[in-house]
Write a protein that holds these residues in place. Structure first.
Motif, short mmCIF file in Angstrom:
data_model
loop_
_atom_site.label_atom_id
_atom_site.label_comp_id
_atom_site.label_asym_id
_atom_site.label_seq_id
_atom_site.Cartn_x
_atom_site.Cartn_y
_atom_site.Cartn_z
N VAL A 277 -2.98 11.67 0.91
CA VAL A 277 -4.00 10.78 0.47
C VAL A 277 -5.25 11.48 0.39
N VAL B 161 -5.31 4.25 -4.88
CA VAL B 161 -5.33 5.25 -4.20
C VAL B 161 -5.33 6.66 -4.94
N ARG C 47 2.02 9.37 -5.68
CA ARG C 47 2.59 11.05 -5.14
C ARG C 47 3.60 11.30 -6.26
N ASP D 220 0.75 -1.35 0.14
CA ASP D 220 -0.04 0.21 -0.03
C ASP D 220 0.99 1.15 -0.03
N GLU D 221 1.84 1.15 0.89
CA GLU D 221 2.78 2.59 1.10
C GLU D 221 3.37 2.71 -0.35
N ILE E 207 0.82 4.09 -2.66
CA ILE E 207 0.87 5.81 -2.43
C ILE E 207 2.05 6.47 -2.90
N VAL F 30 -3.82 10.92 -4.62
CA VAL F 30 -2.93 11.49 -3.78
C VAL F 30 -3.00 13.21 -4.51
#
Length: 138
Positions: free
Chosen positions: A90, A81, A19, A11-12, A15, A83
């Motif tokens: 997020v 996700v 980004r 998940d990170e 993200i 951003v």
């Protein structure tokens, strides 16, 4: 109140892709609302998208990422996700995106912001009792 699940390392990573995408393609601090999004396929591949801001609307970053994944053959997706530019972090999907996620990928996990930091929920948790449209197969 939604029960958010903790983020995973994957998940990170998602993200971070969103980004990087928005940072590389932002319209800047001049009032344009730029968003980046990333989605992960069941095979682990990630697909990014950026919104096309226009006063008439325009596609959200999540929809662009979904379209890119589909164009590249990914039909089963696990996580999405969005951003915001200028370090906004997020952001949750809009109502239109939520409906499309429920219709096309009801089991997809959506990364959302919270006071305690981002976490995930199922798309169906974002629209309980939603109208269920079933797209016709290709």
């Amino acid at each position: 109140m939604l029960d958010l699940h903790p983020l995973t390392a994957a998940d990170e990573e998602l993200i971070e892709l969103a980004r990087r995408t928005v940072d590389a393609n932002t319209d800047g601090p001049d009032g344009i609302y730029t968003m980046g999004a990333a989605v992960r396929g069941v095979d682990g591949r990630m697909y990014a998208g950026i919104n096309l801001y226009h006063f008439l609307g325009g596609p959200c970053a999540e929809l662009v990422a979904l379209g890119r994944a589909r164009a590249e053959g990914a039909r089963e997706l696990t996580t999405i996700v969005a951003v915001g530019n200028e370090g906004r972090g997020v952001c949750g999907p809009c109502g239109r995106d939520r409906q499309i996620l429920v219709d096309y990928h009801p089991g997809i996990r959506v990364i959302l912001p919270s006071e305690d930091g981002p976490g995930t929920v199922l798309a169906t948790d974002l629209l309980p009792g939603a109208y269920r449209w079933t797209p016709t197969p290709d």
